[in-house]
Design an enzyme around this catalytic site. Structure first.
Site, PDB file in Angstrom:
ATOM      1  N   MET A 173       1.048  11.373  43.212  1.00 39.23           N
ATOM      2  CA  MET A 173      -0.439  10.953  43.728  1.00 39.23           C
ATOM      3  C   MET A 173      -1.009  12.343  43.815  1.00 39.23           C
ATOM      4  O   MET A 173      -0.470  13.224  44.586  1.00 39.23           O
ATOM      5  CB  MET A 173      -0.741  10.104  44.925  1.00 39.23           C
ATOM      6  N   GLU A 174      -2.365  12.511  43.039  1.00 38.97           N
ATOM      7  CA  GLU A 174      -2.731  13.682  42.929  1.00 38.97           C
ATOM      8  C   GLU A 174      -3.596  14.179  44.210  1.00 38.97           C
ATOM      9  O   GLU A 174      -4.576  15.077  43.879  1.00 38.97           O
ATOM     10  CB  GLU A 174      -3.842  13.739  41.739  1.00 38.97           C
ATOM     11  N   ASN A 175      -3.506  13.868  45.333  1.00 43.08           N
ATOM     12  CA  ASN A 175      -4.404  14.249  46.520  1.00 43.08           C
ATOM     13  C   ASN A 175      -4.681  15.876  46.556  1.00 43.08           C
ATOM     14  O   ASN A 175      -3.843  16.514  46.348  1.00 43.08           O
ATOM     15  CB  ASN A 175      -3.816  13.766  47.924  1.00 43.08           C
TER      16      ASN A 175
ATOM     17  N   HIS B 296      -4.958  16.783  37.245  1.00 41.68           N
ATOM     18  CA  HIS B 296      -5.859  15.928  38.043  1.00 41.68           C
ATOM     19  C   HIS B 296      -6.952  16.719  38.952  1.00 41.68           C
ATOM     20  O   HIS B 296      -8.045  16.356  39.392  1.00 41.68           O
ATOM     21  CB  HIS B 296      -5.214  14.834  38.843  1.00 41.68           C
TER      22      HIS B 296
ATOM     23  N   GLU C 276      -5.306   6.117  46.983  1.00 43.19           N
ATOM     24  CA  GLU C 276      -5.762   5.478  45.728  1.00 43.19           C
ATOM     25  C   GLU C 276      -4.942   3.954  45.718  1.00 43.19           C
ATOM     26  O   GLU C 276      -3.768   3.925  45.660  1.00 43.19           O
ATOM     27  CB  GLU C 276      -5.526   6.301  44.751  1.00 43.19           C
TER      28      GLU C 276
ATOM     29  N   GLY D   3       4.654   6.867  40.770  1.00 44.15           N
ATOM     30  CA  GLY D   3       5.262   8.133  40.367  1.00 44.15           C
ATOM     31  C   GLY D   3       4.996   8.967  41.313  1.00 44.15           C
ATOM     32  O   GLY D   3       5.646   9.808  42.075  1.00 44.15           O
TER      33      GLY D   3
ATOM     34  N   GLU E 226      -0.255  15.442  37.809  1.00 49.11           N
ATOM     35  CA  GLU E 226      -0.907  15.648  39.001  1.00 49.11           C
ATOM     36  C   GLU E 226      -1.714  16.910  39.116  1.00 49.11           C
ATOM     37  O   GLU E 226      -2.822  16.811  39.820  1.00 49.11           O
ATOM     38  CB  GLU E 226       0.065  15.331  40.226  1.00 49.11           C
TER      39      GLU E 226
HETATM   40  N1  B3K Z   1      -3.700   8.256  40.665  1.00 52.11           N
HETATM   41  C1  B3K Z   1      -2.319   7.887  40.811  1.00 52.11           C
HETATM   42  C2  B3K Z   1      -1.914   6.464  40.539  1.00 52.11           C
HETATM   43  C3  B3K Z   1      -2.398   5.609  41.914  1.00 52.11           C
HETATM   44  C4  B3K Z   1      -2.276   4.185  41.635  1.00 52.11           C
HETATM   45  C5  B3K Z   1      -2.704   3.339  42.802  1.00 52.11           C
HETATM   46  N2  B3K Z   1      -2.191   2.101  42.709  1.00 52.11           N
HETATM   47  C6  B3K Z   1      -1.334   8.465  39.963  1.00 52.11           C
HETATM   48  C7  B3K Z   1      -1.842   9.111  38.835  1.00 52.11           C
HETATM   49  O1  B3K Z   1      -2.182   8.691  37.854  1.00 52.11           O
HETATM   50  O2  B3K Z   1      -1.459  10.353  38.652  1.00 52.11           O
HETATM   51 ZN    ZN Z   2      -3.075  10.080  36.935  1.00 47.00          ZN
END
Ligand code: B3K
Ligand code: ZN
Length: 856
Positions: free
Chosen positions: A261-263, A299, A127, A259, A296
């Site tokens: 990432m919600e993969n 998400h 992302e 911080g 996360e």
């Molecule tokens: N979705 C990610 C953030 C990604 C940032 C990309 N530069 C973390 C979060 O908000 O949960």
């Molecule tokens: Zn987020």
């Protein structure tokens, strides 16, 4: 917003659906530090006219392209900038499989976007637009597909999204059945160990849970696992959302731009948001770990199952997921304290953003680099907007709307229009005017005037939103104003009700009142506005003592402190009203210690500067810093016996626990210690530093010692004790520039940057040092320009390695036009110097050009 640079701007209005439908994505990775081969197969069907265009970064070395197994000849495709276009003549009419093989160099990837190496471990960050650095792909969130992934490599652990299929040494196969966009793809391979547990969902699915860390870190991963289990339970109980795969993996990595990432099924975390032990993490770290693990995890529904149609809709997933993690923390800990903390963050970061050249709407309508829009406005104000919506439609309306959102949009890529429509349909409300909170930038100013006659109280509200870049005039917004009335004896004569303001100016009357009540307004901070009312110090002190709404109580104390600081920073004297009132509150043993600790804190210097700027006064950072010091000292002098009592009584007996009750006591104890250390030359701080068994107290003590100028010995001991722990050493790097004397902060920063352990390419270490300096208001804005210069030097250096980190840190300058001509000249020159750097990234270029544009 004016942009004067060479990069292209993307517009929301230009959105077009992708002309192909993607049915499945198959990937095979053959991992190698410098020559990883990625084979891809995409099953596509044409949906509309238009060429097959795929995104792909310059770092992709093309090995092969094919359609339905037949290699493409060089004249059947073109590669230009970051796009690959396949000639229409090469595409069959119906469905077909597009294949690509590329080679990439993860070992050379210092931007930490796409596939990279962190301490010998392969990991990914896709992302927003990182997947295009892995292979050619329609790298946009509205193109979603199930994924099958094969990972080949000699690492003991090989992870990707979804459920594991075949696993054998050197090879792992994963299948993610839930259609997802490329930004949610993840791969991790390395020498990792897991702490494991399981969770059975309410419909009986048993989910294997793992938190993967480097060998040796397992004993610091337990709290993250507990937090995950609580989050899974909470989302079932409160939102009815269940987890949907057989496994949920979390991996901690040391080099990470944000911080976490919600993969899908494979969350990747900055190790600072996973690893914690009493000796190494503070109470604030624990609370943050709990909330980011929750964020996360949440998400999975708000972001993954329902994603964003395009990146302009980022707040759709981020605002909502922040709102949900805030609700979660309120439920786990103290709701009033959490609300006050969230308002503090909002003001410190989002109001600051809104006041300057980087102001933008919660849903922006143009950008050059989307990574520059992961902002406090999109996240924190995005969450506030949902809080207002909930207040307006009520708890039941909110629950109905969310249920509808989940059923109507599951599996889709949605927009803010879709989001508002579910509220309209579920509650029969017209939200046309409310939508302005998404489209109009800026913090509204709300003025309240009171009129009292014959037992009738009339409140007249006036709203106005100052201009922001590109938006001069803004129509009135819907503002929910939560309000209660307090009688002269301190009883609540009218409980909270929500007034709905929709006009530029509007009055509300209350009849049948025996005596003039005190107005407790904007309870719970019911709208993200700046409230302006004529209330004298006695009125504020009354509300601080008697209001039933904890937010307004705290806010009244803050108002007293701001008035005192503002007067002192512009030549006035110390204000006794604040000192008396704060003593009463601090000594009130019936109140939550965390709340008392919050009330004892002074508003940050940056916020005093912002308030002066708002009032048309040019802030003097040195005068504000001096006022801050004097007021803190005056509180200590006036209440020394009380503070000493709290210092002793709030000591938590027994073993450390990171829960809200114990943390509250430590918060009050450490603030008492910090005040006392202004009188005792750091004696109590030194004592706490020597005897504390936890990082919360040790770090608070170290900070107080630095402020007292007595930290040499403690800094050396801290460094030798924790030199092997990167996360603790980040604190050491941060606090020295942050807490040192402003006139020394820039020099300290340069000195620390020369150390061999200033591993600047590590985002945490870089942010610690430069962010520490930026947090020292008078130090960053030192009159000689030293703070600006050292920051500019490092931004230029970092930009060449990691543009995202450089661009993000550049917002240290976002308030530069507030200050006097001398400072403006120096800050402007530093920004110009960054802008003129050859090869400057799109990220940093966009940021500095927006900031420079503010001068004209
Ligand atoms: N979705 C990610 C953030 C990604 C940032 C990309 N530069 C973390 C979060 O908000 O949960
Ligand atoms: Zn987020």
């Amino acid at each position: 917003m004016t942009q004067k640079n060479a990069f292209q701007t993307q517009y929301l209005a230009d959105y077009r659906p992708y002309p192909f439908r993607l049915h499945e994505t198959r990937l095979r990775f053959r991992l190698d530090d410098h020559a990883t081969v990625v084979d891809s197969q995409l099953d596509l069907t044409r949906q509309a006219e238009g060429p097959l265009v795929l995104d792909g970064g310059a770092g992709l070395k093309l090995l092969r392209l094919a359609i339905d197994g037949r290699d493409l000849a060089p004249d059947q495709f073109t590669r230009e900038g970051e796009t690959l276009t396949i000639a229409d003549s090469a595409l069959p009419a119906g469905g077909f499989t597009f294949e690509a093989s590329v080679m990439i160099d993860p070992g050379a990837n210092t931007a930490f976007e796409g596939l990279y190496l962190s301490g010998g471990m392969f990991c990914t960050q896709c992302e927003a637009e990182g997947f295009r650095h892995i292979t050619f792909y329609p790298d946009r969130p509205d193109v979603m597909a199930p994924f099958r992934v094969i990972v080949e490599g000699d690492q003991p652990v090989l992870l990707s999204n979804g459920n594991p299929l075949a696993q054998e040494p050197g090879r792992a196969e994963w299948h993610d059945p839930w259609p997802k966009p490329a930004y949610l793809f993840a791969l991790v391979a390395g020498d990792l160990v897991a702490i494991s547990d399981s969770f059975t969902t309410r419909s009986g699915r048993k989910v294997a849970l793992n938190v993967w860390v480097r060998p040796g870190d397992q004993d610091r991963a337990g709290f993250a696992m507990e937090s995950l289990i609580k989050s899974m339970k909470w989302d079932e109980d409160v939102y009815g959302r269940e987890y949907d795969l057989d496994v949920f993996n979390i991996v901690a990595v040391d080099d990470f731009n944000m911080g976490a990432m919600e993969n899908k099924g494979l969350n990747i975390f900055n190790s600072k948001l996973v690893l914690a032990s009493p000796e190494t993490a503070t109470d604030a770290d624990y609370e943050r770990i709990e909330s980011v693990i929750a964020h996360e995890y949440f998400h999975n529904w708000t972001g993954n199952r329902i994603t964003c149609r395009d990146w302009f809709q980022l707040c759709l997933k981020e605002g909502l997921t922040v709102f949900r993690d805030q609700q979660f923390t309120s439920d786990m800990r103290s709701a009033p304290v959490k609300r006050i903390e969230d308002v503090q963050t909002l003001r410190a970061r989002q109001f600051r953003e809104d006041q300057g050249p980087l102001a933008h709407p919660v849903r922006p309508d143009h950008y050059q680099e989307i990574n520059n829009f992961y902002t406090a406005t999109v996240y924190e104000k995005g969450a506030e907007v949902i809080g207002m919506l909930k207040r307006l439609v009520g708890d039941d309306g909110y629950a109905k709307a969310l249920d509808l959102y989940f059923t109507r949009h599951d599996g889709h890529a949605a927009t803010i229009e879709d989001w508002l429509k579910v509220f309209e349909d579920a509650t029969d409300r017209d939200l046309t005017q409310f939508k302005r909170w998404y489209t109009d930038a800026g913090t509204p100013r709300l003025r309240m005037d009171e009129d009292w006659s014959d037992g009738r109280l009339t409140l007249r509200f006036t709203q106005h939103t100052p201009p922001t870049p590109g938006q001069a005039d803004k129509p009135a917004r819907v503002i929910p104003i939560a309000l209660g009335l307090i009688g002269p004896n301190g009883d609540e004569v009218r409980p909270t009700e929500v007034l709905e303001m929709t006009e530029p100016s509007q009055s509300f009357s209350f009849d049948g009142l025996g005596a003039r009540p005190a107005v407790s307004v904007l309870r719970g901070f019911s709208a993200p506005v700046v409230l302006d009312r004529d209330l004298d110090d006695a009125g504020r002190a009354f509300l601080l003592a008697h209001d039933t709404d904890p937010f307004v109580r705290w806010e009244s104390g803050r108002g007293l402190a701001l008035n005192a600081l503002q007067a002192m920073a512009t030549g006035g004297s110390i204000d006794a009203a604040y000192i008396d009132a704060i003593g009463h509150l601090a000594g009130d043993d019936t109140a939550d210690p965390a709340f008392r600790a919050l009330c004892l804190q002074l508003p940050p210097e940056d916020e005093v500067a912002s308030r002066l700027a708002d009032a048309g006064v040019t802030p003097d950072p040195d005068a504000i810093h001096a006022a801050h010091g004097h007021l803190a000292r005056a509180v200590a002098e006036a209440h020394e016996p009380l503070l000493d009592r709290l210092y002793h009584e709030m000591k938590v007996p027994g073993a450390y626990a990171p829960d809200a009750t114990d943390a509250a006591r430590r918060a009050l104890r450490t603030v008492a210690m910090a005040r006392l250390s202004l009188l005792d030359d750091g004696a109590r701080a030194a004592q706490m530093f020597d005897t504390a068994g936890n990082m919360t107290e040790r770090f608070a003590a170290l900070t107080a010692l630095i402020r007292a100028g007595k930290a040499d010995d403690a800094l050396a001991r801290f460094q030798s004790e924790f030199s092997a722990n990167r996360l603790v050493m980040d604190k050491w790097f941060m606090i020295q520039p942050a807490a040192s004397r402003p006139d020394q902060a820039a020099a300290i920063t340069r000195h620390l940057a020369d150390r061999p352990d200033f591993d600047w390419k590590n985002p945490n270490r870089f942010r610690a040092l430069l962010g520490g300096l930026a947090a020292n208001h008078a130090g960053f804005h030192a009159g000689d320009g030293g703070g600006y210069d050292v920051t500019a030097d490092w931004l230029i250096r970092m930009d060449a390695a990691n543009p995202q980190i450089a661009a993000r840190m550049s917002s240290a300058f976002e308030t530069w036009t507030r200050y006097d001509a001398g400072r403006r000249k120096k800050a402007g020159a530093a920004l110009e110097r960054i802008a003129a750097t050859p090869g400057l990234s799109r990220n940093t270029s966009e940021m500095v050009s927006r900031m420079i544009a503010a001068a004209s």
